[in-house]
Scaffold this motif. Structure first.
Motif, PDB file in Angstrom:
ATOM      1  N   ASP A 137       4.264   6.184  -4.786  1.00 48.39           N
ATOM      2  CA  ASP A 137       4.470   6.181  -6.239  1.00 48.39           C
ATOM      3  C   ASP A 137       3.358   6.938  -6.959  1.00 48.39           C
ATOM      4  N   GLY A 138       2.362   7.412  -6.194  1.00 55.24           N
ATOM      5  CA  GLY A 138       1.281   8.201  -6.765  1.00 55.24           C
ATOM      6  C   GLY A 138       0.199   7.402  -7.462  1.00 55.24           C
ATOM      7  N   GLU A 139       0.136   6.095  -7.194  1.00 51.38           N
ATOM      8  CA  GLU A 139      -0.895   5.278  -7.827  1.00 51.38           C
ATOM      9  C   GLU A 139      -2.267   5.738  -7.333  1.00 51.38           C
ATOM     10  N   ARG A 140      -3.147   6.026  -8.260  1.00 45.28           N
ATOM     11  CA  ARG A 140      -4.441   6.643  -7.949  1.00 45.28           C
ATOM     12  C   ARG A 140      -5.247   5.858  -6.915  1.00 45.28           C
ATOM     13  N   TRP A 141      -5.287   4.533  -7.039  1.00 43.29           N
ATOM     14  CA  TRP A 141      -6.081   3.731  -6.107  1.00 43.29           C
ATOM     15  C   TRP A 141      -5.587   3.912  -4.684  1.00 43.29           C
ATOM     16  N   ALA A 142      -4.270   3.984  -4.500  1.00 40.68           N
ATOM     17  CA  ALA A 142      -3.698   4.114  -3.159  1.00 40.68           C
ATOM     18  C   ALA A 142      -3.914   5.526  -2.611  1.00 40.68           C
ATOM     19  N   VAL A 143      -3.772   6.530  -3.455  1.00 41.24           N
ATOM     20  CA  VAL A 143      -4.003   7.915  -3.034  1.00 41.24           C
ATOM     21  C   VAL A 143      -5.466   8.092  -2.627  1.00 41.24           C
ATOM     22  N   ASP A 144      -6.380   7.544  -3.415  1.00 38.57           N
ATOM     23  CA  ASP A 144      -7.803   7.634  -3.084  1.00 38.57           C
ATOM     24  C   ASP A 144      -8.114   6.899  -1.785  1.00 38.57           C
ATOM     25  N   PHE A 169       0.821  -1.208   0.000  1.00 42.36           N
ATOM     26  CA  PHE A 169       0.000   0.000   0.000  1.00 42.36           C
ATOM     27  C   PHE A 169       0.855   1.258   0.000  1.00 42.36           C
ATOM     28  N   TRP A 170       1.786   1.379   0.964  1.00 38.26           N
ATOM     29  CA  TRP A 170       2.559   2.621   1.076  1.00 38.26           C
ATOM     30  C   TRP A 170       3.467   2.836  -0.140  1.00 38.26           C
TER      31      TRP A 170
END
Length: 118
Positions: free
Chosen positions: A100-107, A94-95
């Protein structure tokens, strides 16, 4: 859970790493607790609203509200590290995805961060 930054004081550089982003005597909501096996205990907080959260040595803080959010879980990593935090955040990768700025993780970060801390 909430903590108050006591200041860097006379702590050594490894303990105070990143603390220049924090304001002395300011309270911060704890987003996650991370205990490194055979090493330091860390709090994950957003030092500045809207910026990426950092990990800060627990010796720099005092606990002002020790309530543990009901949606947090405990996780033990392969090296014995212990994490207390939102269930979705303690999953492997997750972190890395978040930073890395992956949209799913940021959301997912935004969604979990905005949940009540009780």
């Amino acid at each position: 859970m909430r903590i108050r930054f006591k200041g860097a004081g006379e702590h050594s550089a490894p303990i105070t790493q990143g603390a220049g982003r924090l304001r002395e005597d300011c309270d911060y909501p704890v987003l996650e607790v991370f205990a490194v096996a055979d090493s330091e205990n860390l709090f994950r907080v957003e030092a500045v609203g809207g910026e990426t959260p950092g990990l800060y040595d627990s010796r720099l803080f005092e606990v002002t509200d020790g309530s543990i959010p009901s949606h947090w879980v405990a996780s033990v990593g392969a090296r014995g590290d212990i994490t207390l935090g939102p269930a979705e955040w303690v999953k492997p990768g997750f972190w890395d995805a978040f930073f890395d700025g992956e949209r799913w993780a940021v959301d997912l970060y935004q969604s979990e961060k905005n949940k009540p801390l009780r």
